[in-house]
Design a protein around this motif. Structure first.
Motif, PDB file in Angstrom:
ATOM      1  N   TRP A   1       0.831  -1.204   0.000  1.00 43.68           N
ATOM      2  CA  TRP A   1       0.000   0.000   0.000  1.00 43.68           C
ATOM      3  C   TRP A   1       0.869   1.260   0.000  1.00 43.68           C
ATOM      4  CZ3 TRP A   1      -4.933   0.065  -1.179  1.00 43.68           C
ATOM      5  CH2 TRP A   1      -5.714  -1.073  -0.990  1.00 43.68           C
ATOM      6  N   ILE A   2       1.931   1.248   0.806  1.00 44.15           N
ATOM      7  CA  ILE A   2       2.824   2.419   0.841  1.00 44.15           C
ATOM      8  C   ILE A   2       3.513   2.600  -0.508  1.00 44.15           C
ATOM      9  CG2 ILE A   2       4.907   3.359   1.904  1.00 44.15           C
ATOM     10  CD1 ILE A   2       4.069   2.052   4.520  1.00 44.15           C
ATOM     11  N   ALA A   3       3.908   1.492  -1.122  1.00 50.34           N
ATOM     12  CA  ALA A   3       4.519   1.580  -2.459  1.00 50.34           C
ATOM     13  C   ALA A   3       3.525   2.134  -3.480  1.00 50.34           C
ATOM     14  CB  ALA A   3       5.024   0.207  -2.884  1.00 50.34           C
ATOM     15  N   ALA A   4       2.249   1.751  -3.355  1.00 55.25           N
ATOM     16  CA  ALA A   4       1.234   2.289  -4.266  1.00 55.25           C
ATOM     17  C   ALA A   4       1.045   3.788  -4.050  1.00 55.25           C
ATOM     18  CB  ALA A   4      -0.083   1.547  -4.053  1.00 55.25           C
ATOM     19  N   ALA A   5       1.068   4.228  -2.776  1.00 56.30           N
ATOM     20  CA  ALA A   5       0.944   5.657  -2.505  1.00 56.30           C
ATOM     21  C   ALA A   5       2.125   6.437  -3.061  1.00 56.30           C
ATOM     22  CB  ALA A   5       0.807   5.880  -1.002  1.00 56.30           C
TER      23      ALA A   5
ATOM     24  N   ILE B   1       4.169   6.010  12.259  1.00 57.76           N
ATOM     25  CA  ILE B   1       5.022   7.214  12.287  1.00 57.76           C
ATOM     26  C   ILE B   1       6.426   6.879  11.800  1.00 57.76           C
ATOM     27  CG2 ILE B   1       6.079   8.921  13.819  1.00 57.76           C
ATOM     28  CD1 ILE B   1       3.546   8.830  15.501  1.00 57.76           C
ATOM     29  N   SER B   2       6.924   5.719  12.170  1.00 56.41           N
ATOM     30  CA  SER B   2       8.242   5.296  11.680  1.00 56.41           C
ATOM     31  C   SER B   2       8.238   5.125  10.166  1.00 56.41           C
ATOM     32  CB  SER B   2       8.656   3.982  12.361  1.00 56.41           C
ATOM     33  OG  SER B   2       8.730   4.146  13.760  1.00 56.41           O
ATOM     34  N   GLU B   3       7.160   4.535   9.631  1.00 55.27           N
ATOM     35  CA  GLU B   3       7.070   4.396   8.178  1.00 55.27           C
ATOM     36  C   GLU B   3       6.987   5.766   7.487  1.00 55.27           C
ATOM     37  OE1 GLU B   3       7.376   1.687   6.421  1.00 55.27           O
ATOM     38  OE2 GLU B   3       7.627   0.453   8.208  1.00 55.27           O
ATOM     39  N   ALA B   4       6.300   6.711   8.115  1.00 52.47           N
ATOM     40  CA  ALA B   4       6.232   8.057   7.546  1.00 52.47           C
ATOM     41  C   ALA B   4       7.607   8.718   7.538  1.00 52.47           C
ATOM     42  CB  ALA B   4       5.242   8.905   8.347  1.00 52.47           C
ATOM     43  N   GLU B   5       8.371   8.519   8.596  1.00 53.60           N
ATOM     44  CA  GLU B   5       9.722   9.090   8.643  1.00 53.60           C
ATOM     45  C   GLU B   5      10.627   8.445   7.593  1.00 53.60           C
ATOM     46  OE1 GLU B   5      11.034   8.631  12.621  1.00 53.60           O
ATOM     47  OE2 GLU B   5       9.809  10.270  13.415  1.00 53.60           O
ATOM     48  N   LYS B   6      10.433   7.145   7.326  1.00 52.72           N
ATOM     49  CA  LYS B   6      11.207   6.498   6.266  1.00 52.72           C
ATOM     50  C   LYS B   6      10.864   7.107   4.900  1.00 52.72           C
ATOM     51  CE  LYS B   6      11.633   2.008   8.573  1.00 52.72           C
ATOM     52  NZ  LYS B   6      11.262   0.555   8.516  1.00 52.72           N
ATOM     53  N   CYS B   7       9.569   7.349   4.673  1.00 54.54           N
ATOM     54  CA  CYS B   7       9.173   7.975   3.409  1.00 54.54           C
ATOM     55  C   CYS B   7       9.774   9.377   3.283  1.00 54.54           C
ATOM     56  CB  CYS B   7       7.648   8.049   3.320  1.00 54.54           C
ATOM     57  SG  CYS B   7       6.837   6.430   3.149  1.00 54.54           S
ATOM     58  N   GLU B   8       9.783  10.119   4.377  1.00 52.66           N
ATOM     59  CA  GLU B   8      10.406  11.452   4.342  1.00 52.66           C
ATOM     60  C   GLU B   8      11.892  11.364   4.044  1.00 52.66           C
ATOM     61  OE1 GLU B   8      11.348  15.205   7.348  1.00 52.66           O
ATOM     62  OE2 GLU B   8      10.043  13.567   7.997  1.00 52.66           O
ATOM     63  N   GLU B   9      12.547  10.389   4.638  1.00 55.53           N
ATOM     64  CA  GLU B   9      13.982  10.215   4.393  1.00 55.53           C
ATOM     65  C   GLU B   9      14.264   9.895   2.933  1.00 55.53           C
ATOM     66  OE1 GLU B   9      17.711   7.584   6.220  1.00 55.53           O
ATOM     67  OE2 GLU B   9      15.639   7.204   6.840  1.00 55.53           O
ATOM     68  N   GLU B  10      13.357   9.160   2.290  1.00 56.49           N
ATOM     69  CA  GLU B  10      13.538   8.790   0.886  1.00 56.49           C
ATOM     70  C   GLU B  10      12.942   9.812  -0.074  1.00 56.49           C
ATOM     71  OE1 GLU B  10      11.829   4.966   0.603  1.00 56.49           O
ATOM     72  OE2 GLU B  10      13.316   3.984   1.897  1.00 56.49           O
TER      73      GLU B  10
ATOM     74  N   LEU C   1       4.823  13.799   0.350  1.00 57.54           N
ATOM     75  CA  LEU C   1       3.363  13.700   0.303  1.00 57.54           C
ATOM     76  C   LEU C   1       2.867  12.382   0.887  1.00 57.54           C
ATOM     77  CD1 LEU C   1       2.676  15.224  -3.241  1.00 57.54           C
ATOM     78  CD2 LEU C   1       2.519  16.329  -1.001  1.00 57.54           C
ATOM     79  N   THR C   2       3.579  11.326   0.569  1.00 62.85           N
ATOM     80  CA  THR C   2       3.198  10.028   1.154  1.00 62.85           C
ATOM     81  C   THR C   2       3.349  10.062   2.668  1.00 62.85           C
ATOM     82  OG1 THR C   2       3.927   8.926  -0.853  1.00 62.85           O
ATOM     83  CG2 THR C   2       3.634   7.561   1.103  1.00 62.85           C
ATOM     84  N   CYS C   3       4.407  10.723   3.138  1.00 67.84           N
ATOM     85  CA  CYS C   3       4.611  10.878   4.589  1.00 67.84           C
ATOM     86  C   CYS C   3       3.417  11.583   5.216  1.00 67.84           C
ATOM     87  CB  CYS C   3       5.897  11.644   4.842  1.00 67.84           C
ATOM     88  SG  CYS C   3       6.128  12.189   6.547  1.00 67.84           S
ATOM     89  N   GLY C   4       2.995  12.708   4.619  1.00 68.05           N
ATOM     90  CA  GLY C   4       1.854  13.417   5.167  1.00 68.05           C
ATOM     91  C   GLY C   4       0.575  12.622   5.085  1.00 68.05           C
ATOM     92  N   SER C   5       0.402  11.860   4.022  1.00 72.33           N
ATOM     93  CA  SER C   5      -0.805  11.043   3.887  1.00 72.33           C
ATOM     94  C   SER C   5      -0.857   9.956   4.952  1.00 72.33           C
ATOM     95  CB  SER C   5      -0.849  10.428   2.487  1.00 72.33           C
ATOM     96  OG  SER C   5      -1.997   9.624   2.327  1.00 72.33           O
ATOM     97  N   ILE C   6       0.290   9.371   5.234  1.00 68.85           N
ATOM     98  CA  ILE C   6       0.317   8.329   6.286  1.00 68.85           C
ATOM     99  C   ILE C   6      -0.074   8.927   7.627  1.00 68.85           C
ATOM    100  CG2 ILE C   6       1.845   6.801   7.570  1.00 68.85           C
ATOM    101  CD1 ILE C   6       3.379   6.316   4.973  1.00 68.85           C
ATOM    102  N   ILE C   7       0.490  10.087   7.959  1.00 71.13           N
ATOM    103  CA  ILE C   7       0.168  10.727   9.242  1.00 71.13           C
ATOM    104  C   ILE C   7      -1.297  11.120   9.289  1.00 71.13           C
ATOM    105  CG2 ILE C   7       0.644  12.743  10.656  1.00 71.13           C
ATOM    106  CD1 ILE C   7       2.842  10.646  10.753  1.00 71.13           C
ATOM    107  N   GLN C   8      -1.814  11.631   8.208  1.00 72.24           N
ATOM    108  CA  GLN C   8      -3.201  12.089   8.186  1.00 72.24           C
ATOM    109  C   GLN C   8      -4.187  10.952   8.425  1.00 72.24           C
ATOM    110  OE1 GLN C   8      -4.230  14.079   4.572  1.00 72.24           O
ATOM    111  NE2 GLN C   8      -6.419  14.241   5.053  1.00 72.24           N
TER     112      GLN C   8
ATOM    113  N   TYR D   1      11.476  16.815  10.049  1.00 70.45           N
ATOM    114  CA  TYR D   1      10.649  18.009  10.195  1.00 70.45           C
ATOM    115  C   TYR D   1       9.331  17.896   9.421  1.00 70.45           C
ATOM    116  CZ  TYR D   1      15.146  19.738  11.828  1.00 70.45           C
ATOM    117  OH  TYR D   1      16.317  19.890  12.506  1.00 70.45           O
ATOM    118  N   ASP D   2       9.338  17.253   8.258  1.00 72.02           N
ATOM    119  CA  ASP D   2       8.091  17.107   7.503  1.00 72.02           C
ATOM    120  C   ASP D   2       7.088  16.236   8.252  1.00 72.02           C
ATOM    121  OD1 ASP D   2       8.775  18.704   5.308  1.00 72.02           O
ATOM    122  OD2 ASP D   2       9.982  17.087   4.460  1.00 72.02           O
ATOM    123  N   THR D   3       7.603  15.218   8.923  1.00 76.78           N
ATOM    124  CA  THR D   3       6.708  14.381   9.734  1.00 76.78           C
ATOM    125  C   THR D   3       6.111  15.190  10.873  1.00 76.78           C
ATOM    126  OG1 THR D   3       8.059  12.445   9.194  1.00 76.78           O
ATOM    127  CG2 THR D   3       6.549  12.249  11.053  1.00 76.78           C
ATOM    128  N   ALA D   4       6.943  15.968  11.549  1.00 75.13           N
ATOM    129  CA  ALA D   4       6.435  16.809  12.637  1.00 75.13           C
ATOM    130  C   ALA D   4       5.443  17.842  12.112  1.00 75.13           C
ATOM    131  CB  ALA D   4       7.597  17.509  13.328  1.00 75.13           C
TER     132      ALA D   4
END
Length: 970
Positions: free
Chosen positions: A491-495, A530-539, A543-550, A580-583
């Motif tokens: 699902w994360i890969a699709a996002a 949240i950890s997965e969102a931070e991984k997306c931000e690192e890569e 937008l995927t990071c924000g979508s996961i948090i939302q 910072y994007d995750t926060a």
């Protein structure tokens, strides 16, 4: 009247033998050999037994040769007499049972005597009987044995005792003749006898004396130093006092206090560093004591080599491992350990032989085969790998190791194809095979085949999707989702794929993901999302990071939970990890749930101010004032941002809107005044202040009005405003201070003294007012009055460190150091946790050699005080330990960035030992922080003359003036 004696005073009965009833016949002492007395003879025993039987009226005994008598008539009358107590057993009846018992005991005695006689027929060579004993024994032969048993035994024992006494005489017997001869010694001979020498423990004392002669003692350093300096010549000229002191040490014994001080300093440096580490971690918010990378590096460095291992240890371990192998030859770890031991000992051939035997005993162990392959090289390793695969064709590790032994890619592919024939379900082998393919098309085909064989492998599906085009990748991910409905990675890969194609805003993949995973009971925890969102931000997938948090931040939380604090804490944790994007996404979601939360808006603005752009900060502030129109802090921050960007008119518009939302708010009035004053609009600023005094009506507005007039050098207007303000607010301590300062600036000492005196009576708890009064008296030369003012101040505010420090400084400036030390001791009793007091003690009342110990003591007693950190940094600075000094300065700033004096000391340090880049960085950070406190900082920032002369226009200007006024670091 008849008199009866006491029982113990009565005479003993006739034929009484003490202890006879319990079988006692005598006793033996240590100095006496043989019985002290003999027991009754046989005739006496017969007579006693017969007499006893006659008294009791019983049948006479037949034991021990006693003749039998006829039974007489029993006299029953004597048993009626209570006073008849003849014999020990007077009340007992001697019947036939007793007589039978006596005969049995006699037979036992006779049997034992015959046994002893049979053992003694053979006489030892060293044993000789006397003539009387032989005559007696011969006379007994042929007679009745019962009559001579006792006599023969007594004669034999007597002969044995005489023989033993002759062979083993006692000490008393040996000296008996000498004792008898002492009666002939005269008095003179007795007095002339020599004294007996003490020879007890002679050898022991001699040994101790010899050991004492061989004992060594550590020579003191003073003796070594004297021996070193005894042959040297001094080339310096000494004064008279120094000559006398040298004469006192003329014997060469000198104490090097410099060396002692250096050694003490080393110990204190270590302790101070330890305290610095503990305080620094606490202040910085990190408590990591072990560096994982460094720890692993140190472990790799501790690897032992063949030459560093003791031979004895290797032998002992070899014996143990041989025992393990012999006991359980089917245990592969034993063979592996034995092989590695030989390898460690440097015997590689023996190690190969051992592991080869292990493979013979354990052919089904992949670990043993892998160890055998590792210890061999080249073709031998390939042969071993082939044999290993024959025995373990399902071992993935063996196939991969066999592939690594090949050199060219073609051979490696050949090995992997064979491996896939045996293990087609191995994901690792498929991945290795794909990695060997250089052509993406071939790799895509391999991955397509792999996903058909292993449809449950998410890694293979994701690898295939990465190699496909976006359209094909979407199809691949759909197939993967159908094969693995519980996989969140797909699902994360699709996002992320939608983000790459620009369709993230159109299609909310994560919303569908949460619904599908929740339905399949495969939903992750909030922390994991949240950890997965931070991984997306690192890569880079913001937008995927924000979508996961939302979609996941509020999952599983109820309204009763403290959601706002929880989300703020999670945002701070992400900021600490530099995500910072995750926060930012967490703050955005929290503001959607709590749109009027002032603390959340302030946290979001702080994030944009430190790690965002100015445009983003203005956007957040505009949204914040719309959501929280009653928050004057957000309005002023927005106006300040507009003003700093040069948009003065926009800043005025913002303050105008703030006035409408918050009428009569003094903060907004003063912000508007500052805006007009900084832009040179003096009449507008004065008019705003007049309006604020009329509408807001607070003492702070009056104080700001007086300060504004003083900066314009209008002392008369300022004094008039002060008097009017005191009429309305007589308990405003700052107004009294301003009145005294105005008189003092005009050199009107009596009026200033009167203002301070009246102010202290109206505001006795205002420590700064007492300080101004004391400094006025000291400036006027009235030192006694200054002390009196401070004494009264300490009575009113006994726990004020500022008053105690000023008292100490007054005495120090008067060169009365002893009294200053006395006051400091009292001050530390009243305020033991004041860093200001400790700094004064360390830098002005202690010698240089005692500064570091005092600093260590202060850090232990005071928890996290910036002033103490600055003192420690200055100590390292004076010792030229620049890196540690900079470290302590930075810790002090992190602990409390609002203290301007700390910034001043740090910038002064960088002016001497820092780089231009570092200085510019400190200036920018100080300007962004805008410190407001500090003993020297406030005196500079609020100086009306400096403001009027235009010397203070920004925070950087204040910092430079503070640096110029700081004392020297010595």
């Amino acid at each position: 009247m008849s008199f009866r004696r006491d029982f113990l005073s009565q005479p003993a009965p006739e034929n009484y033998v003490a202890g006879l009833g319990r079988g006692a016949t005598g006793f033996t002492t240590r100095s006496d050999l043989g019985p002290a007395r003999e027991g009754p003879s046989e005739d006496q025993m017969k007579e006693l037994l017969a007499k006893r039987a006659q008294q009791l009226g019983a049948a006479p005994p037949t034991a021990y040769g006693a003749p039998e008598k006829k039974t007489e008539e029993e006299d029953d009358d004597r048993y009626q007499d209570p006073e008849n107590e003849v014999g020990l057993f007077a009340n007992g009846a001697y019947d036939r049972d007793d007589d039978e018992a006596d005969r049995i005991y006699q037979e036992v005695d006779e049997k034992m005597e015959r046994r002893r006689r049979a053992r003694r027929l053979v006489t030892p060579p060293s044993f000789q009987l006397s003539l009387e004993a032989i005559t007696f024994i011969v006379s007994c032969i042929g007679t009745d044995y019962r009559h001579c048993t006792l006599a023969s035994r007594e004669a034999r024992e007597k002969a044995e005792q005489e023989e033993y006494d002759r062979n083993n005489p006692s000490v008393r017997a040996q000296f008996a003749d000498l004792k008898r001869g002492l009666e002939k010694v005269t008095q003179d001979e007795w007095e002339n006898l020599p004294e007996a020498g003490d020879i007890t423990g002679k050898n022991k004392r001699q040994k101790q004396n010899r050991m004492a002669e061989r004992r060594f003692y550590a020579v003191p350093d003073s003796v070594i130093a004297g021996a070193r300096d005894s042959s040297q010549m001094d080339t310096t000229v000494q004064d008279g006092n120094e000559t006398n002191s040298a004469g006192d040490n003329a014997d060469g014994i000198m104490t090097n206090f410099a060396d002692i001080g250096a050694a003490r300093d080393k110990v204190l440096k270590v302790r101070l560093d330890q305290a610095a580490q503990g305080s620094g971690e606490a202040s910085a918010g990190t408590s990591t004591n072990i560096d994982p990378k460094g720890y692993l590096t140190s472990l790799s460095k501790t690897e032992l080599k063949a030459g560093e291992v003791e031979v004895g240890d290797i032998r002992r371990v070899r014996v143990l491992l041989e025992s393990v192998i012999k006991t359980n030859p089917k245990h592969p770890p034993g063979w592996i350990a034995a092989a590695r031991l030989e390898e460690l000992a440097g015997k590689i051939v023996a190690a190969r032989n051992v592991i080869a035997r292990g493979c013979e005993y354990c052919p089904k162990s992949p670990d043993a085969w892998l160890e055998n392959i590792r210890l061999n090289e080249g073709n031998n390793a390939k042969i071993i790998a082939a044999n290993a695969i024959k025995n373990n064709d399902q071992s993935v590790r063996l196939w991969i190791e066999a592939m690594k032994l090949e050199v060219d890619a073609r051979s490696k592919k050949k090995v992997l194809r064979k491996a896939l024939d045996h293990i087609p379900q191995s994901v690792q082998i498929w991945k290795e095979y794909v990695n060997l393919e250089e052509d993406p098309t071939d790799a895509r085909l391999l991955l397509a085949k792999a996903t058909e064989v292993i449809p449950l492998s998410v890694e293979l599906w994701l690898a295939l999707a990465r190699l496909e085009t976006p359209e094909q990748a979407q199809k691949v991910l759909n197939k993967a989702r159908q094969a693995n409905p519980t996989s969140y990675e797909i699902w994360i890969a699709a996002a992320r794929l939608q983000e790459q194609t620009g369709n993230a805003s159109k299609i909310n993949v994560m919303k569908r993901a949460v619904q599908a995973l929740a339905k399949a009971s495969a939903m992750l925890k909030r922390e994991e999302w949240i950890s997965e969102a931070e991984k997306c931000e690192e890569e880079g997938a913001v937008l995927t990071c924000g979508s996961i948090i939302q979609e996941t931040l509020g999952y599983g939380l109820d309204e009763d939970d403290d959601r706002k604090d929880l989300w703020l804490d999670e945002a701070r944790q992400s900021i600490s990890r530099e995500r910072y994007d995750t926060a930012r996404a967490i703050y955005a979601y929290s503001l959607r749930v709590f749109p009027t939360s002032k603390s959340t808006w302030l946290a979001a603005t702080d994030l944009e101010r430190t790690s965002g752009t100015k445009e983003a900060l203005q956007q957040v502030l505009e949204k914040a004032v719309e959501a929280c129109p009653q928050s004057e802090v957000l309005w002023m921050q927005l106006a300040k941002e507009k003003w700093q960007h040069g948009s003065i008119d926009e800043a005025r518009v913002v303050l105008g809107k703030a006035f409408k939302q918050n009428p009569n708010n003094e903060d907004i009035w003063l912000a508007a005044v500052k805006l007009e004053a900084d832009n040179g609009q003096i009449p507008q600023a004065r008019e705003l202040l007049q309006t604020a005094r009329e509408e807001a009506g607070t003492d702070r507005v009056w104080i700001k009005s007086v300060a504004f007039e003083r900066t314009l050098n209008n002392d008369e207007s300022a004094l008039d405003l002060v008097n009017k303000g005191l009429e309305t607010y007589p308990n405003a301590a700052k107004l009294w201070m301003q009145k005294g300062q105005i008189y003092e600036a005009d050199n009107k000492i009596p009026q200033a003294r009167q203002a301070y005196s009246t102010g202290t009576r109206a505001c006795p708890k205002a420590a700064p007012l007492w300080l101004l009064a004391s400094r006025l008296e000291e400036k006027a030369g009235a030192l006694v009055k200054a002390r009196s003012v401070l004494d009264r101040a300490r009575l009113a505010c006994s726990k004020s460190p500022q008053l105690w420090v000023e008292s100490v400084r007054v005495e120090r400036r008067a060169n009365n150091v002893p009294q200053a030390k006395v006051l400091m001791a009292k001050a530390l009793q009243e305020c033991p946790t004041s860093g200001l007091l400790w700094c004064e003690l360390i830098w002005h009342l202690e010698p240089r050699t005692q500064r570091k110990p005092r600093t260590l003591e202060a850090i232990k007693k005071v928890n996290d005080d910036p002033a103490l950190f600055v003192a420690a940094a200055r100590i390292f600075w004076s010792e030229r330990r620049l890196e540690k000094a900079a470290n302590w300065f930075e810790k002090a700033i992190v602990l409390d960035a609002d203290i301007g004096d700390t910034w001043g000391w740090y910038y002064k340090f960088l002016l001497q030992h820092g780089t231009e880049e570092k200085r510019e960085d400190v200036l920018s950070k100080c300007a962004a922080t805008e410190p407001k406190h500090g003993e020297l900082w406030q005196s500079v920032a609020k100086d009306p003359k400096l403001i009027h002369d235009g010397k203070i226009k920004s925070t950087q200007d204040i910092l430079k003036i503070v640096v110029s006024r700081l004392e020297d670091n010595n």
